[in-house]
Design an enzyme around this catalytic site. Sequence first.
Site, PDB file in Angstrom:
ATOM      1  N   ASP A 251       0.863  -1.175   0.000  1.00  0.00           N
ATOM      2  CA  ASP A 251       0.000   0.000   0.000  1.00  0.00           C
ATOM      3  C   ASP A 251       0.903   1.229   0.000  1.00  0.00           C
ATOM      4  O   ASP A 251       1.925   1.260   0.692  1.00  0.00           O
ATOM      5  CB  ASP A 251      -0.885  -0.006   1.258  1.00  0.00           C
ATOM      6  CG  ASP A 251      -2.297   0.467   0.976  1.00  0.00           C
ATOM      7  OD1 ASP A 251      -2.443   1.580   0.457  1.00  0.00           O
ATOM      8  OD2 ASP A 251      -3.244  -0.280   1.292  1.00  0.00           O
TER       9      ASP A 251
ATOM     10  N   ASP B 118      -3.139   4.674  -2.355  1.00  0.00           N
ATOM     11  CA  ASP B 118      -4.230   5.210  -1.565  1.00  0.00           C
ATOM     12  C   ASP B 118      -4.679   6.579  -2.102  1.00  0.00           C
ATOM     13  O   ASP B 118      -3.846   7.467  -2.313  1.00  0.00           O
ATOM     14  CB  ASP B 118      -3.720   5.366  -0.122  1.00  0.00           C
ATOM     15  CG  ASP B 118      -4.826   5.607   0.879  1.00  0.00           C
ATOM     16  OD1 ASP B 118      -5.697   4.741   1.011  1.00  0.00           O
ATOM     17  OD2 ASP B 118      -4.804   6.669   1.536  1.00  0.00           O
TER      18      ASP B 118
ATOM     19  N   GLU C  97      -6.337   3.885  -6.064  1.00  0.00           N
ATOM     20  CA  GLU C  97      -7.649   4.077  -5.445  1.00  0.00           C
ATOM     21  C   GLU C  97      -8.126   5.482  -5.785  1.00  0.00           C
ATOM     22  O   GLU C  97      -7.431   6.459  -5.512  1.00  0.00           O
ATOM     23  CB  GLU C  97      -7.557   3.898  -3.930  1.00  0.00           C
ATOM     24  CG  GLU C  97      -8.932   3.862  -3.286  1.00  0.00           C
ATOM     25  CD  GLU C  97      -8.944   4.325  -1.832  1.00  0.00           C
ATOM     26  OE1 GLU C  97      -9.868   3.955  -1.110  1.00  0.00           O
ATOM     27  OE2 GLU C  97      -8.041   5.079  -1.425  1.00  0.00           O
TER      28      GLU C  97
ATOM     29  N   HIS D 265     -11.220  -3.189   2.924  1.00  0.00           N
ATOM     30  CA  HIS D 265     -11.229  -2.833   4.346  1.00  0.00           C
ATOM     31  C   HIS D 265     -12.092  -1.615   4.654  1.00  0.00           C
ATOM     32  O   HIS D 265     -12.242  -1.247   5.812  1.00  0.00           O
ATOM     33  CB  HIS D 265      -9.791  -2.585   4.809  1.00  0.00           C
ATOM     34  CG  HIS D 265      -9.182  -1.408   4.110  1.00  0.00           C
ATOM     35  ND1 HIS D 265      -8.892  -1.412   2.760  1.00  0.00           N
ATOM     36  CD2 HIS D 265      -8.844  -0.179   4.553  1.00  0.00           C
ATOM     37  CE1 HIS D 265      -8.395  -0.240   2.410  1.00  0.00           C
ATOM     38  NE2 HIS D 265      -8.353   0.528   3.483  1.00  0.00           N
ATOM     39  N   ASP D 266     -12.634  -0.966   3.624  1.00  0.00           N
ATOM     40  CA  ASP D 266     -13.496   0.203   3.829  1.00  0.00           C
ATOM     41  C   ASP D 266     -14.967  -0.091   3.558  1.00  0.00           C
ATOM     42  O   ASP D 266     -15.814   0.787   3.739  1.00  0.00           O
ATOM     43  CB  ASP D 266     -13.074   1.350   2.889  1.00  0.00           C
ATOM     44  CG  ASP D 266     -11.670   1.856   3.158  1.00  0.00           C
ATOM     45  OD1 ASP D 266     -11.246   1.837   4.328  1.00  0.00           O
ATOM     46  OD2 ASP D 266     -11.003   2.265   2.184  1.00  0.00           O
TER      47      ASP D 266
HETATM   48  C1  GLC Z   1      -8.356   5.220   1.657  1.00  0.00           C
HETATM   49  C2  GLC Z   1      -8.171   4.013   2.538  1.00  0.00           C
HETATM   50  C3  GLC Z   1      -8.887   4.253   3.818  1.00  0.00           C
HETATM   51  C4  GLC Z   1      -8.269   5.451   4.484  1.00  0.00           C
HETATM   52  C5  GLC Z   1      -8.251   6.663   3.550  1.00  0.00           C
HETATM   53  C6  GLC Z   1      -7.305   7.704   4.048  1.00  0.00           C
HETATM   54  O1  GLC Z   1      -9.669   5.427   1.315  1.00  0.00           O
HETATM   55  O2  GLC Z   1      -8.604   2.874   1.876  1.00  0.00           O
HETATM   56  O3  GLC Z   1      -8.860   3.141   4.666  1.00  0.00           O
HETATM   57  O4  GLC Z   1      -8.982   5.771   5.642  1.00  0.00           O
HETATM   58  O5  GLC Z   1      -7.801   6.340   2.271  1.00  0.00           O
HETATM   59  O6  GLC Z   1      -5.977   7.270   3.937  1.00  0.00           O
END
Ligand code: GLC
Length: 573
Positions: free
Chosen positions: A108, A215, A271, A344-345
Amino acid sequence: MNSPVESTPSRPDQWWRSAVVYQIYPRSFQDSNGDGIGDLRGIIDRLDYLAELGVDVLWLSPVYRSPQVDNGYDISDYRDIDPLFGTLADLDELLAQAHRRGIKLVMDLVVNHTSDQHPWFIESRDPGSAKRDWYFWRPARPGGTAGAPGAEPDDNPAAFAPSAWTYDPTSGEYYLGIFSPGQPDLNWENPDVRQAVYAMMRWWVDRGVDGFRMDVINLISKPAELTTGNPLDLGQGSLRRVANGPRLDEFLAEMNREVGLDEHNLLTVGEMPGATIEVAQRVTDPARHELNMVFTFEHVNLDQSSWSKWDLADLPLPVLKGNLAQWQEGLAEAGWNSLYYDNHDQPRAVSRFGDDSPEHRVNSAKTLATVLHLHKGTPYIYQGEEFGMTNAPLTEIGHYLDVESLNYHALATAGGVAEEQVLRSLAAKGRDHARTPVQWDDTDHAGFTTGTPWIPVNPNHREINAQSARRDPDSVFGHFQRLIRLRHDDQTVREGRFQLLLPDHQQLWAFTRTLGDDTLLVLANCSSAPAEIPSEQLPALDGAGVVLGTHPGGGESRLAPWESRILRLQPSS
Ligand code: GLC
Ligand code: CA
C-alpha cells in the site's frame, strides 16, 4: 527434492491481466504473538492457505510505522515496519516466502498525506523550515482570530473530522488534512515532495516488491484554489471535489517514469474516489504510462441517496449491473478494470449485495463471486470473502472502533439526526464490518489470536470459518478456487469482450464474454426467489456445456435462488 527456490518471480509484460489479487488487512488477518493484533509472521504462517486458494498476488494494507490514527493509513516512516506488525526482516521473509510459492506482493502506498508524526511534517511546523511548503499552511480566514472557533481558512469538513484545517499554535497557522488532523496532506506542487516520494518507492522496488496499491491517489493534485491559497468552499462531500485535479496525469506519468513502474512491470492500482470512466480511460491507457488500473467507487456508492455514504438507499439489480457494464464498455479498447466488491473500507458483499441468511449465504456468496470474476479485469478478493464472511452484529455505538464511524456518530447526533437512524447507517456501512478478525476456525477467538483480539471476532465463526470451508468441496472457498483456476486456464475469461444481456431484469445478471468464435454465457440469479430463464431473449443454449455452476445439473429452464451457471455456447457455424 523440492524444486529450486524461485527468488524473484518473473514479471512478464502485463502479467497482472491474468492475476487474481488477495487483499490482506494485516491487523485483522493472523496474530502470531498473542497481543491480539495481526502481524507479518502471522501472514507468513498462512501463506500455504493462500497458495491453496490459488491467488497470484497479495496486497498488504499499510504495515509501516504509524501512530495508527487511521489503522496505518497515517504513516510516520515509509521505510520501516511498525513494531505492532514486526520488523523489516519479517517483511523480507514474507516477500521471499511468498515468492517461493509463486505469489507476488504489492504494498500500500499512502502518499496523499503523511502522519502528523512524520519527520517531514514535524519539520514543516517550523515556518522558517525548507519543508514549510511540503504541506498546505494557511492563515485564519480574513477577520478571524487564529485558533478561535470558526476562524479556519474555510468551512470544508474533513472526511473523519469536523474541519479539514487544524490550528497549529507554534506558527499561528492552519494545515490541511482532508481525512483527519493526524493525516496532513502533502503538497505535490512542490517538486521536492515528489522526488522524496519517488526515492522511497524505488527503495521498495529494490527490495523486491511487485507493485503498489495507491491510496486516494487522485487527490494528490489539488484544485487551483487550494494550491494558490485562495478560499475554496467545497461544501458537503468535499472529498469528491478535490479529486482529479489538473496535474493528476502529469504527476502519475512522472512517477511512472521516475520509479520505473512500467519498466519493472509492476502492478499499479490507484484508489480513486470520484474518478469517472473518462479519468480511468486516461489513467489506464497503456500508451500514457500512468497506472495499470484504478479502483472506481461508482458501484459502491450506488446504495446511497446523496453524496454521503450514510444516507442509505435501495439498490435495484439493474442499477448495479448497468454500472459495471458501463465500466466494461468504457475500458474495452484501451485501459483495464479492477473488479471488487469488498475491501477494508466496505461492508461485506454477501451481507450487502447478497443474502447472508443461513439459507442463502453460501449460494449468494458463490453467485456474487461468479458474476464479479467473470467480468473482464483484475479481480480482488478481500480476506474472508473467499469463504463468505458476513457483516458483524454491531448494534450500539460502543461496538464501533473506526475513526470514520465515531466521527459520523458524533457529528450526526449533534446535528439532530436520531440515534436509531445513525445506528442503522453504521450497521449498513461501517468499516468495522470488514475489520473483524479472519475466522480461521470455530475455537474461541476463531484461531486469530491466543490473546484478546483488538476488535471482537464475529460470533458466527462457529459456523462460518476457513477450516470448515476447506473441508467441504461445495463450499464458497471451493468455488473461489474454481473461479481462480478458470481465469488462469481460460483466455476468454481473461480477455473476452463483455456484453450485458437483459439489462432491465430485476433478478438475473446475464452477460456474455466473447473471444474469436468462443462465447461464454453467464446466467446468475441474484435474488432469493427462483427465476425463469427467458431463453427467447438469450443466445441459443442448445448444446451449451456447463463450465461451472453453483448447483448440480444445469439444463433446467429455471434457476434456483442465487443459482448461477457459466455456459460455453456452441460456436454458430
Ligand atoms: C483510503 C483508505 C482508507 C483510508 C483513507 C485515508 O480510502 O482505503 O482506509 O482511511 O484512504 O488514507
Ligand atoms: Ca501480533
